[in-house]
Motif scaffolding. Sequence first.
Motif, PDB file in Angstrom:
ATOM      1  N   UNK A  45       0.799  -1.215   0.000  1.00 19.78           N
ATOM      2  CA  UNK A  45       0.000   0.000   0.000  1.00 19.78           C
ATOM      3  C   UNK A  45       0.835   1.271   0.000  1.00 19.78           C
ATOM      4  N   UNK A  46       2.061   1.187   0.450  1.00 15.74           N
ATOM      5  CA  UNK A  46       2.915   2.367   0.489  1.00 15.74           C
ATOM      6  C   UNK A  46       3.888   2.445  -0.662  1.00 15.74           C
ATOM      7  N   UNK A  47       3.720   1.587  -1.644  1.00 23.71           N
ATOM      8  CA  UNK A  47       4.652   1.557  -2.765  1.00 23.71           C
ATOM      9  C   UNK A  47       5.544   0.334  -2.675  1.00 23.71           C
ATOM     10  N   UNK A  48       6.741   0.453  -3.195  1.00 25.21           N
ATOM     11  CA  UNK A  48       7.680  -0.667  -3.215  1.00 25.21           C
ATOM     12  C   UNK A  48       8.898  -0.336  -2.369  1.00 25.21           C
ATOM     13  N   UNK A  49       9.443  -1.344  -1.747  1.00 22.23           N
ATOM     14  CA  UNK A  49      10.670  -1.178  -0.956  1.00 22.23           C
ATOM     15  C   UNK A  49      11.709  -2.171  -1.462  1.00 22.23           C
ATOM     16  N   UNK A  52      16.112  -1.941  -6.318  1.00 20.17           N
ATOM     17  CA  UNK A  52      17.517  -1.678  -6.675  1.00 20.17           C
ATOM     18  C   UNK A  52      18.406  -1.554  -5.446  1.00 20.17           C
ATOM     19  N   UNK A  53      18.164  -2.402  -4.470  1.00 19.92           N
ATOM     20  CA  UNK A  53      18.929  -2.389  -3.226  1.00 19.92           C
ATOM     21  C   UNK A  53      19.689  -3.695  -3.094  1.00 19.92           C
ATOM     22  N   UNK A  54      20.974  -3.604  -2.818  1.00 13.73           N
ATOM     23  CA  UNK A  54      21.774  -4.801  -2.555  1.00 13.73           C
ATOM     24  C   UNK A  54      21.945  -4.950  -1.059  1.00 13.73           C
ATOM     25  N   UNK A  55      21.675  -6.139  -0.568  1.00 14.51           N
ATOM     26  CA  UNK A  55      21.819  -6.437   0.855  1.00 14.51           C
ATOM     27  C   UNK A  55      22.640  -7.705   1.023  1.00 14.51           C
ATOM     28  N   UNK A  56      23.425  -7.748   2.063  1.00 16.06           N
ATOM     29  CA  UNK A  56      24.090  -8.980   2.461  1.00 16.06           C
ATOM     30  C   UNK A  56      23.190  -9.602   3.523  1.00 16.06           C
ATOM     31  N   UNK A  57      22.498 -10.660   3.136  1.00 15.00           N
ATOM     32  CA  UNK A  57      21.519 -11.301   4.013  1.00 15.00           C
ATOM     33  C   UNK A  57      22.218 -12.388   4.822  1.00 15.00           C
ATOM     34  N   UNK A  58      22.120 -12.307   6.153  1.00 11.20           N
ATOM     35  CA  UNK A  58      22.781 -13.322   6.972  1.00 11.20           C
ATOM     36  C   UNK A  58      22.083 -14.675   6.867  1.00 11.20           C
ATOM     37  N   UNK A  59      22.800 -15.722   7.201  1.00 17.44           N
ATOM     38  CA  UNK A  59      22.228 -17.068   7.177  1.00 17.44           C
ATOM     39  C   UNK A  59      21.153 -17.213   8.247  1.00 17.44           C
ATOM     40  N   UNK A  81      16.140 -10.569   5.171  1.00 13.67           N
ATOM     41  CA  UNK A  81      16.445  -9.429   4.298  1.00 13.67           C
ATOM     42  C   UNK A  81      15.793  -8.168   4.851  1.00 13.67           C
ATOM     43  N   UNK A  82      14.542  -8.280   5.312  1.00 17.90           N
ATOM     44  CA  UNK A  82      13.885  -7.111   5.909  1.00 17.90           C
ATOM     45  C   UNK A  82      14.573  -6.703   7.201  1.00 17.90           C
ATOM     46  N   UNK A  83      14.985  -7.672   8.004  1.00 11.59           N
ATOM     47  CA  UNK A  83      15.699  -7.350   9.249  1.00 11.59           C
ATOM     48  C   UNK A  83      17.006  -6.629   8.922  1.00 11.59           C
ATOM     49  N   UNK A  84      17.697  -7.062   7.884  1.00  9.61           N
ATOM     50  CA  UNK A  84      18.933  -6.404   7.466  1.00  9.61           C
ATOM     51  C   UNK A  84      18.643  -4.994   6.958  1.00  9.61           C
ATOM     52  N   UNK A  85      17.564  -4.838   6.188  1.00 12.21           N
ATOM     53  CA  UNK A  85      17.183  -3.508   5.700  1.00 12.21           C
ATOM     54  C   UNK A  85      16.891  -2.567   6.868  1.00 12.21           C
ATOM     55  N   UNK A  86      16.289  -3.091   7.916  1.00 12.94           N
ATOM     56  CA  UNK A  86      16.016  -2.277   9.110  1.00 12.94           C
ATOM     57  C   UNK A  86      17.319  -1.936   9.830  1.00 12.94           C
ATOM     58  N   UNK A  87      18.157  -2.921  10.017  1.00 11.40           N
ATOM     59  CA  UNK A  87      19.420  -2.727  10.734  1.00 11.40           C
ATOM     60  C   UNK A  87      20.321  -1.717  10.024  1.00 11.40           C
ATOM     61  N   UNK A  88      20.303  -1.737   8.695  1.00  8.30           N
ATOM     62  CA  UNK A  88      21.172  -0.839   7.926  1.00  8.30           C
ATOM     63  C   UNK A  88      20.519   0.509   7.625  1.00  8.30           C
ATOM     64  N   UNK A  89      19.282   0.709   8.053  1.00  6.85           N
ATOM     65  CA  UNK A  89      18.621   1.995   7.883  1.00  6.85           C
ATOM     66  C   UNK A  89      17.899   2.196   6.564  1.00  6.85           C
ATOM     67  N   UNK A  90      17.770   1.160   5.762  1.00  9.55           N
ATOM     68  CA  UNK A  90      17.048   1.280   4.495  1.00  9.55           C
ATOM     69  C   UNK A  90      15.553   1.470   4.761  1.00  9.55           C
ATOM     70  N   UNK A 110       5.350  -1.908   6.892  1.00  9.42           N
ATOM     71  CA  UNK A 110       6.721  -1.449   6.676  1.00  9.42           C
ATOM     72  C   UNK A 110       6.701   0.061   6.838  1.00  9.42           C
ATOM     73  N   UNK A 111       7.619   0.565   7.658  1.00  8.46           N
ATOM     74  CA  UNK A 111       7.714   2.005   7.921  1.00  8.46           C
ATOM     75  C   UNK A 111       6.369   2.609   8.326  1.00  8.46           C
ATOM     76  N   UNK A 112       5.590   1.851   9.100  1.00  9.53           N
ATOM     77  CA  UNK A 112       4.309   2.342   9.612  1.00  9.53           C
ATOM     78  C   UNK A 112       3.158   2.254   8.634  1.00  9.53           C
ATOM     79  N   UNK A 113       3.394   1.775   7.429  1.00  9.44           N
ATOM     80  CA  UNK A 113       2.316   1.636   6.436  1.00  9.44           C
ATOM     81  C   UNK A 113       1.798   0.205   6.516  1.00  9.44           C
TER      82      UNK A 113
END
Length: 146
Positions: A45-49, A52-59, A81-90, A110-113
């Motif tokens: 509902x808030x668009x796409x997250x 074009x983002x590269x993340x190093x996803x932990x095991x 991947x979402x936890x990593x995006x949160x941790x890195x500030x994305x 995501x981000x309150x949406x």
Amino acid sequence: MMLFHGDMKTKNSMFLLIPFVVLVAFFAPGLASADVNSVLYVQGPGGSVLVNTSLVVPETCTVQDSVGASHTFSGHKAICALQTAKTTGIISNFQVKYWEDYDAFSLDSIDGIANVPSDMSGNLWQLWVNGTTANTGIQGIALSEG
């Protein structure tokens, strides 16, 4: 003439150590870092997250659900991947709900949406992996080469 520093014991130890490291990396890939390369597309509902983002996803990762219970996931999951995006500030935050009857998690905000399931308009967070809609909860999406 060969220039040699150290004693023979050191030389022999290094000679044995290098093949051992190569064998461990080859035959025990779980001990080495994994190269995970998938396209995770999160649309809602808030668009796409994560566009074009590269993340190093932990095991493995640990995530809190909507009631504050902690859950640990392994296997390079989309939820990590979402936890990593949160941790890195994305993203600033996200919320998942655990559905005990299905032993599955839904992505609720995501981000309150938040999802808007009551209006039946399809305003829900949706997950796509490598161009295909996910057919499982966010905890079941394993990111792998693809």
